[in-house]
Write a protein that holds these residues in place. Structure first.
Motif, PDB file in Angstrom:
ATOM      1  N   TYR A 286     -15.333 -48.558  33.656  1.00 38.54           N
ATOM      2  CA  TYR A 286     -14.556 -49.330  32.693  1.00 38.54           C
ATOM      3  C   TYR A 286     -15.304 -50.605  32.298  1.00 38.54           C
ATOM      4  CZ  TYR A 286     -10.900 -52.405  30.892  1.00 38.54           C
ATOM      5  OH  TYR A 286     -10.188 -53.283  30.111  1.00 38.54           O
ATOM      6  N   LEU A 287     -15.843 -51.325  33.266  1.00 38.96           N
ATOM      7  CA  LEU A 287     -16.518 -52.583  32.991  1.00 38.96           C
ATOM      8  C   LEU A 287     -17.895 -52.391  32.361  1.00 38.96           C
ATOM      9  CD1 LEU A 287     -15.485 -54.607  36.163  1.00 38.96           C
ATOM     10  CD2 LEU A 287     -14.710 -54.969  33.805  1.00 38.96           C
ATOM     11  N   ASP A 288     -18.422 -51.184  32.422  1.00 41.64           N
ATOM     12  CA  ASP A 288     -19.663 -50.865  31.719  1.00 41.64           C
ATOM     13  C   ASP A 288     -19.356 -50.383  30.302  1.00 41.64           C
ATOM     14  OD1 ASP A 288     -22.521 -50.566  31.619  1.00 41.64           O
ATOM     15  OD2 ASP A 288     -22.262 -48.396  31.821  1.00 41.64           O
ATOM     16  N   SER A 289     -18.068 -50.340  29.957  1.00 40.79           N
ATOM     17  CA  SER A 289     -17.624 -49.901  28.639  1.00 40.79           C
ATOM     18  C   SER A 289     -17.019 -51.088  27.883  1.00 40.79           C
ATOM     19  CB  SER A 289     -16.603 -48.762  28.774  1.00 40.79           C
ATOM     20  OG  SER A 289     -17.148 -47.696  29.543  1.00 40.79           O
ATOM     21  N   VAL A 290     -16.679 -50.873  26.622  1.00 42.57           N
ATOM     22  CA  VAL A 290     -16.381 -51.997  25.738  1.00 42.57           C
ATOM     23  C   VAL A 290     -15.083 -51.788  24.966  1.00 42.57           C
ATOM     24  CG1 VAL A 290     -17.154 -53.155  23.626  1.00 42.57           C
ATOM     25  CG2 VAL A 290     -18.784 -52.701  25.462  1.00 42.57           C
ATOM     26  N   ASN A 291     -14.230 -52.816  24.974  1.00 44.85           N
ATOM     27  CA  ASN A 291     -13.115 -52.947  24.042  1.00 44.85           C
ATOM     28  C   ASN A 291     -13.450 -54.068  23.061  1.00 44.85           C
ATOM     29  OD1 ASN A 291     -11.380 -51.061  25.340  1.00 44.85           O
ATOM     30  ND2 ASN A 291     -10.645 -52.634  26.750  1.00 44.85           N
ATOM     31  N   VAL A 292     -13.168 -53.831  21.783  1.00 44.97           N
ATOM     32  CA  VAL A 292     -13.273 -54.903  20.788  1.00 44.97           C
ATOM     33  C   VAL A 292     -11.923 -54.968  20.081  1.00 44.97           C
ATOM     34  CG1 VAL A 292     -14.627 -55.879  18.892  1.00 44.97           C
ATOM     35  CG2 VAL A 292     -15.705 -54.314  20.514  1.00 44.97           C
ATOM     36  N   PRO A 293     -10.925 -55.560  20.739  1.00 41.07           N
ATOM     37  CA  PRO A 293      -9.544 -55.441  20.261  1.00 41.07           C
ATOM     38  C   PRO A 293      -9.172 -56.356  19.098  1.00 41.07           C
ATOM     39  CG  PRO A 293      -9.617 -56.713  22.296  1.00 41.07           C
ATOM     40  CD  PRO A 293     -11.013 -56.228  22.049  1.00 41.07           C
ATOM     41  N   GLY A 294      -9.963 -57.396  18.834  1.00 42.84           N
ATOM     42  CA  GLY A 294      -9.571 -58.366  17.825  1.00 42.84           C
ATOM     43  C   GLY A 294     -10.228 -58.144  16.478  1.00 42.84           C
ATOM     44  N   GLY A 295      -9.593 -58.663  15.420  1.00 41.62           N
ATOM     45  CA  GLY A 295     -10.190 -58.651  14.090  1.00 41.62           C
ATOM     46  C   GLY A 295      -9.984 -57.357  13.323  1.00 41.62           C
ATOM     47  N   PHE A 296     -10.408 -57.387  12.048  1.00 44.47           N
ATOM     48  CA  PHE A 296     -10.249 -56.235  11.167  1.00 44.47           C
ATOM     49  C   PHE A 296     -11.450 -55.292  11.193  1.00 44.47           C
ATOM     50  CE2 PHE A 296     -11.247 -54.395   6.989  1.00 44.47           C
ATOM     51  CZ  PHE A 296     -10.180 -53.509   6.866  1.00 44.47           C
ATOM     52  N   LEU A 297     -12.668 -55.827  11.253  1.00 43.82           N
ATOM     53  CA  LEU A 297     -13.864 -54.998  11.121  1.00 43.82           C
ATOM     54  C   LEU A 297     -13.963 -53.855  12.135  1.00 43.82           C
ATOM     55  CD1 LEU A 297     -16.683 -57.527  10.139  1.00 43.82           C
ATOM     56  CD2 LEU A 297     -15.588 -55.768   8.725  1.00 43.82           C
ATOM     57  N   PRO A 298     -13.513 -54.040  13.386  1.00 46.41           N
ATOM     58  CA  PRO A 298     -13.569 -52.899  14.312  1.00 46.41           C
ATOM     59  C   PRO A 298     -12.799 -51.676  13.825  1.00 46.41           C
ATOM     60  CG  PRO A 298     -13.297 -54.914  15.547  1.00 46.41           C
ATOM     61  CD  PRO A 298     -13.154 -55.285  14.103  1.00 46.41           C
ATOM     62  N   TYR A 299     -11.779 -51.873  12.975  1.00 45.30           N
ATOM     63  CA  TYR A 299     -11.078 -50.728  12.408  1.00 45.30           C
ATOM     64  C   TYR A 299     -12.002 -49.914  11.504  1.00 45.30           C
ATOM     65  CZ  TYR A 299      -6.509 -52.427  13.955  1.00 45.30           C
ATOM     66  OH  TYR A 299      -5.432 -52.824  14.719  1.00 45.30           O
ATOM     67  N   VAL A 300     -13.053 -50.566  10.964  1.00 49.18           N
ATOM     68  CA  VAL A 300     -13.991 -49.899  10.061  1.00 49.18           C
ATOM     69  C   VAL A 300     -15.107 -49.218  10.841  1.00 49.18           C
ATOM     70  CG1 VAL A 300     -15.619 -50.244   8.156  1.00 49.18           C
ATOM     71  CG2 VAL A 300     -13.467 -51.532   8.217  1.00 49.18           C
ATOM     72  N   TRP A 301     -15.758 -49.967  11.774  1.00 47.15           N
ATOM     73  CA  TRP A 301     -16.913 -49.388  12.451  1.00 47.15           C
ATOM     74  C   TRP A 301     -16.550 -48.667  13.752  1.00 47.15           C
ATOM     75  CZ3 TRP A 301     -17.832 -51.200  17.330  1.00 47.15           C
ATOM     76  CH2 TRP A 301     -17.406 -52.489  17.654  1.00 47.15           C
ATOM     77  N   ALA A 302     -15.336 -48.844  14.241  1.00 45.82           N
ATOM     78  CA  ALA A 302     -14.883 -48.126  15.443  1.00 45.82           C
ATOM     79  C   ALA A 302     -13.467 -47.596  15.224  1.00 45.82           C
ATOM     80  CB  ALA A 302     -14.944 -49.039  16.662  1.00 45.82           C
ATOM     81  N   PRO A 303     -13.277 -46.724  14.213  1.00 44.59           N
ATOM     82  CA  PRO A 303     -11.933 -46.233  13.894  1.00 44.59           C
ATOM     83  C   PRO A 303     -11.455 -45.166  14.873  1.00 44.59           C
ATOM     84  CG  PRO A 303     -13.525 -45.181  12.469  1.00 44.59           C
ATOM     85  CD  PRO A 303     -14.292 -46.173  13.307  1.00 44.59           C
ATOM     86  N   VAL A 304     -10.290 -44.639  14.606  1.00 46.64           N
ATOM     87  CA  VAL A 304      -9.683 -43.567  15.418  1.00 46.64           C
ATOM     88  C   VAL A 304      -9.635 -43.983  16.899  1.00 46.64           C
ATOM     89  CG1 VAL A 304      -9.592 -41.061  15.780  1.00 46.64           C
ATOM     90  CG2 VAL A 304     -10.699 -41.954  13.749  1.00 46.64           C
ATOM     91  N   GLY A 305      -9.267 -45.234  17.133  1.00 42.04           N
ATOM     92  CA  GLY A 305      -9.048 -45.722  18.487  1.00 42.04           C
ATOM     93  C   GLY A 305     -10.276 -46.148  19.253  1.00 42.04           C
ATOM     94  N   LEU A 306     -11.473 -46.005  18.671  1.00 40.62           N
ATOM     95  CA  LEU A 306     -12.695 -46.265  19.438  1.00 40.62           C
ATOM     96  C   LEU A 306     -12.989 -47.751  19.621  1.00 40.62           C
ATOM     97  CD1 LEU A 306     -14.896 -43.329  18.181  1.00 40.62           C
ATOM     98  CD2 LEU A 306     -13.937 -43.655  20.466  1.00 40.62           C
ATOM     99  N   ARG A 307     -12.194 -48.625  18.991  1.00 45.59           N
ATOM    100  CA  ARG A 307     -12.320 -50.046  19.302  1.00 45.59           C
ATOM    101  C   ARG A 307     -11.835 -50.317  20.734  1.00 45.59           C
ATOM    102  NH1 ARG A 307      -8.884 -53.127  15.163  1.00 45.59           N
ATOM    103  NH2 ARG A 307      -9.234 -54.891  16.550  1.00 45.59           N
ATOM    104  N   TYR A 308     -11.081 -49.385  21.299  1.00 38.77           N
ATOM    105  CA  TYR A 308     -10.596 -49.489  22.682  1.00 38.77           C
ATOM    106  C   TYR A 308     -11.353 -48.495  23.569  1.00 38.77           C
ATOM    107  CZ  TYR A 308      -6.692 -51.843  20.374  1.00 38.77           C
ATOM    108  OH  TYR A 308      -5.918 -52.689  19.626  1.00 38.77           O
ATOM    109  N   HIS A 309     -12.665 -48.520  23.482  1.00 34.51           N
ATOM    110  CA  HIS A 309     -13.447 -47.498  24.176  1.00 34.51           C
ATOM    111  C   HIS A 309     -13.355 -47.620  25.700  1.00 34.51           C
ATOM    112  CE1 HIS A 309     -16.362 -44.266  24.238  1.00 34.51           C
ATOM    113  NE2 HIS A 309     -17.033 -44.916  25.169  1.00 34.51           N
ATOM    114  N   ALA A 310     -13.325 -48.844  26.208  1.00 30.47           N
ATOM    115  CA  ALA A 310     -13.194 -49.023  27.657  1.00 30.47           C
ATOM    116  C   ALA A 310     -11.826 -48.531  28.128  1.00 30.47           C
ATOM    117  CB  ALA A 310     -13.396 -50.488  28.036  1.00 30.47           C
ATOM    118  N   LEU A 311     -10.781 -48.876  27.381  1.00 34.65           N
ATOM    119  CA  LEU A 311      -9.443 -48.386  27.713  1.00 34.65           C
ATOM    120  C   LEU A 311      -9.412 -46.859  27.683  1.00 34.65           C
ATOM    121  CD1 LEU A 311      -6.431 -48.675  28.258  1.00 34.65           C
ATOM    122  CD2 LEU A 311      -6.100 -49.163  25.819  1.00 34.65           C
TER     123      LEU A 311
END
Length: 365
Positions: A286-311
């Motif tokens: 989990y700690l070697d993985s990444v969440n980028v939960p804030g802001g709008f841009l992650p919805y563009v470059w990490a869509p379909v839930g992948l902004r919460y990759h660590a989760l």
């Protein structure tokens, strides 16, 4: 392997440059794992209307924009190509959901996705199914047996541009895989073993070799490969015959290349890539993985839930539309300063900068 923690203020927000953790030998945070399981029990069921609506809308916009990129004047064509990349990128990322879902809960989705997008783009789901689940295996994550892991942070600086260059050439590789090597491999068992082992998976670990499919998966593989090969052979044949304009083929390939590059950039920041090949606990993964939960841009470059990759690595079977709510519940229950918050990062730029800085340290070694 010891890493350090520093905070840097950029654009008014604290930016984590590194985390002072030792992945190897780290014990599991039982409280976090228990909270993740207990707080999300009612979020496990996929909602068909969301899946079908999101995918079909993304694919429709993507194909319409692709047509615009081919048919419209230059200025509008460029804008259409950008829209096509973004929409088809989102639609293509449902391959990740297909890999994790119980198909009985979304009947027909895998077939529909492959018919409408996977085979036309020469990205059938068998290229990811059976590959990605290994990445989530407790004893294989981050090891030489993980098809989706390279210790990029510990590699030389030239490894990052090379990593991106491979994705630029992806459409050429797909045409060769399905239009040439696939059909030829049916005539040679030796070539078939090579094609199946090395050229039939969306993997980044060059040492990984996948096994031949069996049972129901072999049947899925067969019809998907036939469909993708028909598309590839048709593209090659009609272009050589002058039926399909070369310009149209090149634009189609450029859009696929754009989708691949965008996905490769996202892959660069999906993990910290700091494991040196040892099996890790779930918490260390989990700690070697990444969440980028804030802001709008992650919805563009990490869509379909992948902004919460660590989760997602904590709860790999959770539907993508449930990850945002799961994140809010865990944040509220565990709070700032918890292990859970240790995988949150504010921006793509900061993560890429961290990775590049890490590779620069390897230059003198």
């Amino acid at each position: 392997m010891m890493n350090t923690l520093t905070l840097d203020i950029a654009d008014g927000a604290p930016q984590v440059r590194a985390a002072k953790i030792r992945l190897s030998g780290m014990a599991d945070d039982r409280a976090m794992l228990r909270a993740a399981a207990d707080l999300t029990r009612d979020l496990q069921t996929p909602r068909p209307l969301i899946y079908w609506g999101d995918f079909l809308a993304s694919a429709a916009i993507g194909y319409a924009a692709l047509a615009g990129a081919i048919l419209l004047p230059v200025g509008w064509a460029i804008a259409s190509a950008v829209l096509a990349v973004l929409a088809l990128y989102r639609a293509s990322l449902f391959i990740h959901e297909i890999t994790h879902m119980k198909h009985s809960e979304l009947p027909g989705f895998r077939v529909g996705w492959n018919l409408l997008l996977g085979m036309p783009l020469m990205l059938p789901s068998f290229m990811y199914e059976g590959i990605h689940t290994i990445h989530h295996t407790r004893t294989r994550y981050g090891t030489v047996e993980d098809p989706e892991y390279l210790p990029l942070a510990l590699m030389k600086p030239w490894s990052l541009p090379l990593f991106l260059l491979v994705s630029v050439l992806m459409p050429v590789g797909l045409l060769l895989r399905f239009g040439v090597l696939g059909p030829l491999s049916l005539l040679s068992p030796k070539l078939r073993r090579i094609v199946v082992g090395k050229y039939s998976g969306l993997q980044i670990n060059p040492k990984f070799e996948r096994k031949a499919p069996e049972g129901e998966f072999a049947r899925q593989w067969r019809w998907q490969e036939i469909g993708a090969s028909i598309v590839a052979v048709s593209l090659i044949g009609t272009t050589f015959a002058g039926v399909l304009p070369l310009r149209a083929l090149l634009i189609f390939m450029a859009v696929i290349s754009g989708v691949a590059v965008l996905n490769q950039v996202r892959t660069l920041v999906a993990h910290l890539w700091e494991n040196e090949g040892e099996p890790l606990t779930v918490t260390a993964q989990y700690l070697d993985s990444v969440n980028v939960p804030g802001g709008f841009l992650p919805y563009v470059w990490a869509p379909v839930g992948l902004r919460y990759h660590a989760l997602h690595h904590l709860l790999p079977s959770l539907p993508y539309h449930s990850l945002g709510e799961a994140h809010r519940r865990l944040e509220a229950a565990l709070g700032q300063g918890s292990t859970y918050s240790g995988a949150h990062y504010p921006s793509l730029r900061g993560l890429v900068g961290r990775l590049a800085a890490s590779t620069m340290k390897q230059r003198a070694q």
